[in-house]
Design a protein around this motif. Structure first.
Motif: not given
Length: 353
Positions: A155-181
């Motif tokens: 879970r942690f590494m898939t989320a990291f890959h998704g946000l750090a590499h696949r998106a990737p997220v930049e400082a100041g972006d708005w990010v929504a997370v649907h489902g917080v399991g």
């Protein structure tokens, strides 16, 4: 050794004695010190994912988020020795295909999902065998515990890959997370560490409170909002730059896409249930008009674990913060059953076998 064995889908796992694994020439056996209990294990226990070809069959040992110590080493292994402290990625690769050879082993052409298919029995056990160890295993840095590293899990590494590499997220972006399991809370924590403003969306106020602890700037209770994407867009000033479906049902997937602003990126992390069987209708016209990107995220290439470790060393990330409890192997059925009604918060980890 003791292990939790699937006998029938939906029925309690059989915690029993089984034969110890022996290392293949290119494999190692790891003594499991900790293993996360993941919603993916719940899917396997329920008999989902036959449409993906990874439905566990009776006799399978489940469990795919282990950390521990190398106990035995195959004769052809060169990078690991007995006693090494290691993490085992869930999405094992063969180490020889084009994807593995170009640094994308998480999408191996001959995947071996740990604990889901017969060739790779899982880690709800005292010992687990890891094939192609030089390619798959990851050395853990000094000073970290196996329980904390089991929190990395899938879970942690898939989320990291998704946000750090696949998106990737930049400082100041708005990010929504649907489902917080477990994976959603991981995504909240990671997005915050990357400098984003996070909107957490869920039906459970306790999980939303945990999301705030982990860095969420805003929350939306999806059970109380008449228009979930509209509520998210309003908080984000017109739409998010990145939005994550961390659950994998049709509603959260569509809500995630519709939460985005122009030229936003949707990251699909959650895999679907037997209701969707991998197929979800999408607002394609809106995606075209707003040039929305839709990307998937699966695990993390073993070669990029050090990115997480560097952030952990500098106190920017803390995988242990997402761990909700430690349990014994005998508790695994109770924890899996609780997931049926989304009755777990964060990541439960087995630390006694």
């Amino acid at each position: 050794m003791r292990a939790a064995v699937l006998r029938e889908h939906g029925e309690p796992l059989d915690v029993t004695e089984v034969e110890d694994p022996e290392p293949e020439p290119t494999g190692v056996v790891v003594e499991v010190e900790a293993c996360g209990i993941c919603r993916s294990d719940w899917h396997g226990w329920q008999g989902d994912w036959d449409w993906l070809g990874i439905q566990p069959q009776p006799g399978q040992i489940l469990g795919h988020e282990p950390a521990g110590r190398v106990a035995a080493v195959g004769e052809d292994v060169t990078n690991f020795a007995e006693g090494d402290h290691v993490a085992v990625p869930f999405n094992l690769g063969d180490g020889t295909c084009m994807q593995c050879r170009t640094g994308h082993g998480n999408t191996c052409e001959n995947p071996m999902p740990l604990g889901f298919v017969e060739p790779v029995p899982g880690a709800f056990a005292e010992l687990v065998h890891v094939p192609a160890a030089d390619h798959n295993l990851v050395h853990l840095p000094d000073g970290v515990g196996s329980v904390d590293m089991a929190g990395l899990g899938c879970r942690f590494m898939t989320a990291f890959h998704g946000l750090a590499h696949r998106a990737p997220v930049e400082a100041g972006d708005w990010v929504a997370v649907h489902g917080v399991g477990g994976v959603g809370l991981s995504a909240v924590h990671i997005a915050d560490a990357l400098g984003a403003n996070v909107v957490a969306v869920d039906l459970d106020d306790e999980k939303l409170s945990k999301a705030v602890e982990l860095g969420a700037a805003e929350t939306v209770n999806a059970g109380e909002a008449d228009d979930v994407p509209g509520a998210v867009q309003a908080l984000a000033g017109g739409g998010c730059h990145v939005s994550v479906d961390a659950l994998g049902i049709a509603e959260t997937c569509r809500n995630s896409v519709l939460s985005l602003g122009t030229r936003g990126t949707h990251v699909q992390i959650g895999l679907t249930t037997s209701e969707e069987e991998g197929m979800v209708g999408l607002p394609t016209d809106a995606m075209v008009m707003k040039e929305i990107e839709f990307v998937g995220s699966l695990g993390l290439p073993p070669t990029r674990y050090d990115e997480i470790f560097r952030m952990v060393a500098r106190d920017k990330l803390d995988p242990s913060a997402v761990i909700s409890e430690t349990v014994t192997l005998d508790d695994v059925n109770d924890r899996l059953s609780a997931m049926t009604d989304f009755g777990t918060e964060g990541i439960p980890v087995i630390d006694e076998f």
